[in-house]
Design an enzyme around this catalytic site. Structure first.
Site, PDB file in Angstrom:
ATOM      1  N   SER A  77       0.788  -1.236   0.000  1.00  0.00           N
ATOM      2  CA  SER A  77       0.000   0.000   0.000  1.00  0.00           C
ATOM      3  C   SER A  77       0.821   1.289   0.000  1.00  0.00           C
ATOM      4  CB  SER A  77      -0.961   0.020   1.199  1.00  0.00           C
ATOM      5  OG  SER A  77      -0.252   0.054   2.418  1.00  0.00           O
ATOM      6  N   LYS A 116      -5.416   5.362   8.314  1.00  0.00           N
ATOM      7  CA  LYS A 116      -4.204   6.026   7.833  1.00  0.00           C
ATOM      8  C   LYS A 116      -4.359   7.542   7.837  1.00  0.00           C
ATOM      9  CE  LYS A 116      -2.756   1.975   5.251  1.00  0.00           C
ATOM     10  NZ  LYS A 116      -2.531   1.334   3.938  1.00  0.00           N
TER      11      LYS A 116
END
Length: 351
Positions: free
Chosen positions: A243, A288
């Site tokens: 990611s 995040k």
């Protein structure tokens, strides 16, 4: 004068110890995740002859993931940014902890390679390739491939057509029906083998549209040797998975070009990337955002592509940013080019 009740006190402490042990050490069939860190990449990535003028910084963002215990399970109910995930959504039924970490490391390594390629291609820097085939990293339970393929197999051809990249493999396996057969040429332990496989519908838990069929190969990886000029290195990290690809690309690109594209800002983000610079979805976008906000990021790049439950990662990240009241701006991107175009429009941050 009454006798001391020592046995009672001993039993009470024993029960307390047992309760603490059960709450903290008994593992449930779930994983627990929460916001992780935002890590600046200038000290992690090095391009020979770098411009050395980065005033701001690019940051990858992470989530923390661990096997759930009763304590973690209960703790997750006290924040919408702590998640409980069924074990089967994280790793395969027969996958050990070692297998899982090895797969995550392999996905990260592949992500770094694609990030390098995307950055070098966009910066018109020199990059050359030697292709070997496509590595099998994960097989879906209940699908045909698990019966005849093994993790680590190298697919070199399908029905006689050469397979150089993961995209080649996916393209050559598309458009088939459930009663069709394909022949794969694979290399296993140095030996070339022909394998014939049929197709079947995907298990319900993979959320694939009805009627779509496949072999059951998940997350294939292009196996190739790539040469870069100037040379680029990425330090080893314990962070796994793919990611961080977009943010790796941005940092590498910034070191390749003469100007500082950060314009003095701390810029975080997430998203997979392929070697053409196309950004893909990830998990944990909302978590995040929390990590990036705590690290002081001014902008956050989020993939404007599906992230699950019908919403894009961008929509998930935007909702999280509004929920926590951050001034950080969430920017939707579908490619490295989108991120670069946004950065081109920024004015330099005032000192």
């Amino acid at each position: 004068m009454s006798e001391p009740r020592k046995p009672f006190f001993k039993m009470r402490y024993l029960l307390i110890f047992i309760a603490i042990f059960l709450l903290n050490f008994i593992q449930l069939p779930y994983y627990y995740s929460q916001p992780g860190i935002a890590q600046e990449l200038e000290d992690v990535i090095s391009v020979e002859g770098t411009n050395g003028i980065e005033e701001g910084g690019f940051m990858l963002t992470t989530i923390e993931l661990a096997k759930a215990t009763p304590m973690y399970y209960a703790w997750s109910f006290f924040s919408s940014y702590r998640h409980i995930i069924p074990e089967e959504q994280v790793r395969g039924a027969d996958e050990t902890d070692s297998d899982y970490h090895e797969r995550q490391s392999l996905l990260m390594s592949n992500s770094q390679e694609m990030a390098k390629i995307a950055a070098y291609e966009h910066a018109d820097a020199d990059v050359t390739y030697e292709y070997h085939g496509v590595l099998i990293t994960t097989l879906m339970e209940g699908m045909p491939a698990v019966e005849k393929l093994e993790v680590g197999d190298l697919v070199t051809a399908i029905n006689g057509e050469p397979v150089h990249t993961a995209e080649d493999l996916l393209d050559l396996l598309s458009g088939y029906a459930e009663d069709d057969q394909v022949e794969l040429l694979i290399v296993r332990d140095g030996e070339t083998i022909e394998v014939e496989l049929g197709f079947s519908e995907f298990p319900e838990e993979y959320n694939v549209e009805d009627g779509r069929v496949g072999l059951g190969i998940l997350s294939p990886i292009t196996d190739r040797d790539v040469t870069y000029s100037p040379n680029v290195t990425i330090d080893e990290t314990e962070i796994g998975g793919p990611s961080a690809g977009l943010m790796y690309s941005l940092e590498i690109y910034n070191q390749l070009v003469p100007e500082d594209i950060t314009h003095g800002y701390l810029i975080a983000g997430t998203g997979t990337i392929n070697d053409e610079g196309i950004v893909g979805p990830i998990g944990g976008a909302s978590q995040k955002v929390v990590a990036a906000d705590k690290a002081g990021a001014v902008y956050f790049f989020a993939p404007n592509v599906g992230g699950g439950q019908g919403e894009t990662n961008y929509e998930e990240a935007k909702a999280a940013a509004e929920d926590i009241g951050t001034e950080m701006q969430v920017i939707p991107v579908e490619s490295l080019e989108d991120a670069l175009l946004f950065l081109e429009e920024l004015s330099d941050q005032e000192s």
